[in-house]
Design an enzyme around this catalytic site. Structure first.
Site, PDB file in Angstrom:
ATOM      1  N   LYS A 254       0.821  -1.205   0.000  1.00 28.32           N
ATOM      2  CA  LYS A 254       0.000   0.000   0.000  1.00 28.32           C
ATOM      3  C   LYS A 254       0.860   1.262   0.000  1.00 28.32           C
ATOM      4  O   LYS A 254       0.443   2.310  -0.486  1.00 28.32           O
ATOM      5  CB  LYS A 254      -0.922  -0.006   1.220  1.00 28.32           C
ATOM      6  CG  LYS A 254      -2.002  -1.076   1.176  1.00 28.32           C
ATOM      7  CD  LYS A 254      -2.900  -1.019   2.397  1.00 28.32           C
ATOM      8  CE  LYS A 254      -3.978  -2.096   2.334  1.00 28.32           C
ATOM      9  NZ  LYS A 254      -4.844  -2.083   3.529  1.00 28.32           N
ATOM     10  N   ARG A 255       2.064   1.144   0.537  1.00 27.23           N
ATOM     11  CA  ARG A 255       2.953   2.322   0.591  1.00 27.23           C
ATOM     12  C   ARG A 255       3.394   2.773  -0.791  1.00 27.23           C
ATOM     13  O   ARG A 255       3.869   3.886  -0.971  1.00 27.23           O
ATOM     14  CB  ARG A 255       4.178   1.998   1.450  1.00 27.23           C
ATOM     15  CG  ARG A 255       3.885   1.821   2.921  1.00 27.23           C
ATOM     16  CD  ARG A 255       5.165   1.731   3.735  1.00 27.23           C
ATOM     17  NE  ARG A 255       5.952   0.572   3.363  1.00 27.23           N
ATOM     18  CZ  ARG A 255       5.781  -0.644   3.873  1.00 27.23           C
ATOM     19  NH1 ARG A 255       4.827  -0.850   4.766  1.00 27.23           N
ATOM     20  NH2 ARG A 255       6.544  -1.650   3.491  1.00 27.23           N
TER      21      ARG A 255
END
Length: 498
Positions: A254-255
């Site tokens: 997700k980063r």
């Protein structure tokens, strides 16, 4: 045998790129063989349930064109299609008890404290290696515990000896030692099945023939095989997909900022381009073509061509591919899609026009011209703002921009060109591209100079940028006469002062 595949997402948030690839491949396998594609919601992990996630799943499936034959909103003969509803129907407990009767599963009443005491560190990770303590309880002890309401789980009974073998259509035959497999929980203390158990039961009852998932589930597959064998069921065809990594070869997280379908849409990528790109993350078509519609993917998809090696999420390639899709869009559809991005680049916007920072109003016709200039020059829609910022406000620029070796122009030449063309443009009433072109080309012919000697200073003066989506005539057509002349006069003063 009719091919039946299923996509079984958990409603825990946005749809990860890896999950969308799984859904896409399941869909393509079914459609390629005129089979059936099922949507099943796996909400057995109530702690991770995300409010609104079901709507995200339905919306994503619709946006990507992955239409399914059966699902929560398209009931068939194998429902319910939501696992929590199947829990209520008692399906999983019924099948777990069948395994208990066969000796393939057993009740476990161990407390959290006892399980904590079994923790050990393996390869730097703390895990609980269950010791089969409750397997040895007598029937009387089991019944007494159940009658007293003691909390329990139901565990799979895996032998400590021997091996389990299965075949994956991508990775081939895989054999593991049974001693490496733990007695995984089938039914949790809250009565819900674990993901692993519910999958096996549901896939069998729904007639699923091909199961597609990430290769992180390879290590769990022997346990699934033992469940199929325990029930006497035929296992499905397993297709495990390679890991998706970022450009640094780390697992896509997700980063990264682009790990979900929704992330990519918000960044200006078209759903059709996203689907095309994701199809190539681990699968190689025959030939060299890389642009495929969903219909074309259905026709040519062969899952046997899925690779084992990790697939790299190449943002440069996705941007290129999206640009190709933008170029191929119908003009009206493109303008409707892109109009909000154009309006967002200006100081003020209404339904049919925008007003730039200098108070100049550009009408719908001008906006349409801007968009058509950009259609072959952008890769994602947010690129629009940067490419047309000079139309909103004249940027500060260095007069050194007027010097261009290839165009054979410098500050002195540019000043002369602007001063000579200014009265011509002041007298010009028709500011359409064709009319401006004809008049300035007449001037160039009279001067006997190269086109760039005149066009470079003019474009620099009206844009203040070295690179623009259109030339001087297109820019002046959009800005209109007064704003174009104002900018040329500013250019003249800047050159005089340099």
């Amino acid at each position: 045998m009719k091919i039946r595949t299923r996509y079984a997402p958990s409603p825990t948030g946005r749809m990860h790129v890896g999950n969308l690839r799984t859904a896409l491949y399941e869909y393509l396998i079914a459609r390629h063989e005129n089979g059936e594609f099922i949507l099943r919601i796996e909400d057995t992990d109530q702690e991770r349930f995300f409010e609104g996630a079901l709507e995200i799943i339905y919306h994503t499936m619709e946006e990507t064109g992955l239409d399914y034959d059966e699902g929560p909103d398209k009931p068939g003969d194998c429902g319910p299609y939501v696992q929590s509803e199947r829990v209520t129907a008692g399906i999983y407990m019924e099948y777990a008890k069948k395994l208990v009767e066969k000796g393939e599963a057993y009740y476990c009443f161990c407390t959290k404290e006892r399980l904590e005491s079994l923790k050990q560190e393996i390869a730097g990770k703390e895990i609980v290696a269950y010791d089969k303590h409750c397997l040895h309880l007598t029937q009387e002890e089991i019944e007494a515990n159940l009658n007293s309401g003691m909390p329990f789980v139901i565990r799979q009974n895996i032998p400590n000896e021997g091996t389990t073998t299965f075949v994956d259509d991508i990775y081939g035959e895989i054999t593991v030692e049974n001693a490496e497999l733990d007695d995984m929980i089938l039914i949790k203390s809250d009565g819900y099945p674990t993901y692993n158990f519910a999958n096996v039961v549901d896939d069998h009852l729904m007639g699923i023939t091909h199961v597609v998932r990430g290769n992180e589930y390879l290590s769990s597959t022997p346990k699934y095989i033992r469940l199929y064998d325990a029930f006497g069921w035929e296992p499905p065809v397993f297709v495990h997909l390679p890991l998706i990594t970022d450009e640094e070869h780390h697992k896509l997280s997700k980063r990264s900022g682009h790990s979900s379908f929704e992330d990519l849409v918000e960044q200006g990528f078209l759903p059709e381009a996203i689907v095309n790109f994701i199809a190539l993350l681990g699968w190689s078509p025959e030939g060299t073509d890389e642009i495929f519609s969903l219909k074309e993917l259905i026709e040519c998809f062969d899952y046997k061509r899925v690779n084992k090696s990790p697939a790299v999420f190449d943002m440069v390639k996705l941007r290129w591919m999206n640009g190709e899709y933008i170029k191929a869009m119908d003009d009206d559809a493109y303008q409707a899609y892109a109009m909000d991005y154009v309006k967002g680049a200006f100081a003020e916007a209404t339904e049919d026009s925008v007003v730039n920072a200098d108070g100049v109003r550009l009408d719908k016709d001008a906006l349409g011209k801007i968009l058509m200039l950009l259609k072959t020059r952008i890769e994602v829609f947010p690129d629009i703002a940067e490419k047309i910022d000079f139309l909103n406000q004249m940027p500060e620029y260095d007069v050194a921009m007027y010097t261009h070796k290839k165009m054979k122009t410098d500050s002195a030449i540019s000043l002369n060109v602007l001063e000579e063309t200014l009265p011509i443009l002041e007298a010009q009433e028709d500011y359409s591209v064709d009319a401006l072109h004809d008049r300035i080309m007449q001037y160039i012919g009279e001067k006997g100079v190269k086109n760039g000697v005149v066009l470079w200073p003019l474009r620099t003066a009206v844009s203040g940028k070295q690179s623009t989506p259109g030339g001087a005539f297109e820019i002046m057509d959009i800005l209109g006469k007064e704003e174009s002349l104002r900018r040329i006069r500013i250019g003249i003063e800047m050159l005089k002062q340099s």
